[in-house]
Design an enzyme around this catalytic site. Structure first.
Site, PDB file in Angstrom:
ATOM      1  N   GLU A  33      13.688  -3.092 -51.051  1.00 58.09           N
ATOM      2  CA  GLU A  33      14.560  -1.930 -50.909  1.00 58.09           C
ATOM      3  C   GLU A  33      16.044  -2.298 -50.938  1.00 58.09           C
ATOM      4  OE1 GLU A  33      13.248   0.222 -47.483  1.00 58.09           O
ATOM      5  OE2 GLU A  33      11.330   0.728 -48.379  1.00 58.09           O
ATOM      6  N   GLU A  78       3.542  -1.503 -49.618  1.00 59.76           N
ATOM      7  CA  GLU A  78       3.620  -1.015 -48.239  1.00 59.76           C
ATOM      8  C   GLU A  78       2.812   0.273 -48.156  1.00 59.76           C
ATOM      9  OE1 GLU A  78       7.516  -0.483 -46.603  1.00 59.76           O
ATOM     10  OE2 GLU A  78       8.183  -2.496 -47.119  1.00 59.76           O
TER      11      GLU A  78
END
Length: 332
Positions: A241, A308
């Site tokens: 991210e 994730e």
């Protein structure tokens, strides 16, 4: 002073996944102020305390001037070694010795596992076998000691992960204590080794930013250089991210592939589809209906990695799964 500054032990298996080739790139450097005599370097593979028959090689190190470094390549073959997998974490030991005549200058060693990672279309294979990877994202912390996790606590983590029928850990979102990688080699855990690249709230701001490019590359290089000799690592991750797949992350990927072309690379920020330059398609928090859609999408040509999933504040691990497309189809 002459020193083996760095070494990279690469193992490869033949087309039948039976016999192996070991290639070693050892960097020998003169850290002193005077020229040094030519020396010799050797590599020997051990199974426990015993030398493995014919599994050795020798090389000559030329005269080195002060500050000069040379890369010495050694190669030998191994007949049908036992293979390393998460189910059978079989380890040998490679010993490197630097000698000046009969005098030993230095001896170093590294645990060595024989395994081959491949991607064939949508299939992810280890030693020629299609695998389904089920895992966790492990943050390096413990309720009692914070980030100063002890070895005993690392072992307890591994026991719980194995008891949960998981075989994979992603080192989110940074490199871990070096002992963790050694334990994963020993206990049998596949690793997605992630670089310390994370900006979250500034996601996308550094994709093309020239002032941060060197830092993104450097952190990825450090991750690979530090842990490249661990057989447990089967995938490199460029970070988490931080960017949406701009030129800085493409440059980082090209750089680490230049160091280690033997492992695939993933980065969730690249997205899914033709624009993704990585080896694996990856996505976070995919809904079940979208997993099925991706499985049936014939335009997708790579394995799919749900990096994730099902994150909750009350647990220490986020769920992480990589599934080959053939096994995804069984979900229907």
């Amino acid at each position: 002073m002459e020193h083996i500054r760095d070494f990279f032990i690469k193992t490869d298996l033949d087309d039948q996944y039976r016999n192996a080739t070991v290639e070693i790139d050892a960097k020998v450097k003169n850290f002193g102020t005077k020229a040094l005599n030519a020396t010799q370097i050797s590599a020997i593979l051990y199974d426990g305390k015993n030398e493995v028959k014919t599994a050795s090689a020798n090389g000559d190190v030329p005269v080195l001037q002060p500050g000069e470094e040379k890369s010495i390549k050694l190669t030998f073959h191994v007949d049908n070694p036992e293979k390393w997998t998460a189910e059978t974490p079989r380890l040998y030991t490679t010993v490197l010795t630097l000698k000046d005549g009969k005098n030993t200058v230095e001896t170093l060693s590294s645990r060595t596992g024989f395994r081959k990672v491949e991607i064939k279309g949508r299939l992810f294979l280890v030693n020629g076998t299609v695998v389904k990877l089920k895992g966790v994202n492990r943050h390096e912390n413990w309720p009692d000691v914070g980030h100063a996790v002890t070895e005993a606590q690392m072992v307890r983590d591994l026991e719980l992960i194995k008891q949960g029928n998981c075989n994979l850990v992603r080192t989110c979102h940074y490199s871990d204590d070096p002992r963790w990688y050694e334990l994963c080699d020993e206990y049998g855990i596949f690793l997605v080794a992630e670089a310390n690249v994370e900006c979250h709230g500034y996601m996308g701001r550094f994709d093309e930013e020239p002032t941060i490019k060197a830092a993104i590359i450097d952190r990825n290089v450090a991750n690979v250089e530090n842990f490249k000799n661990h057989p447990s690592i089967i995938i490199w991750s460029l970070g988490n991210e931080c960017g949406r797949g701009g030129s800085n992350f493409r440059a980082a990927m090209a750089t680490i592939k230049g160091i280690d072309p033997t492992r695939p690379v993933h980065y969730e920020g690249f997205g899914i589809g033709k624009a993704n330059p990585a080896d694996i398609e990856s996505q976070m928090y995919t809904q079940p209906k979208d997993v099925e859609r991706i499985a049936n999408d014939t335009t997708i040509k790579k394995p799919y990695f749900m990096c994730e999933y099902a994150m909750q504040c009350s647990i220490r691990w986020e769920r992480s799964v990589i599934i080959t497309m053939s096994s995804i189809n069984t979900l229907k």
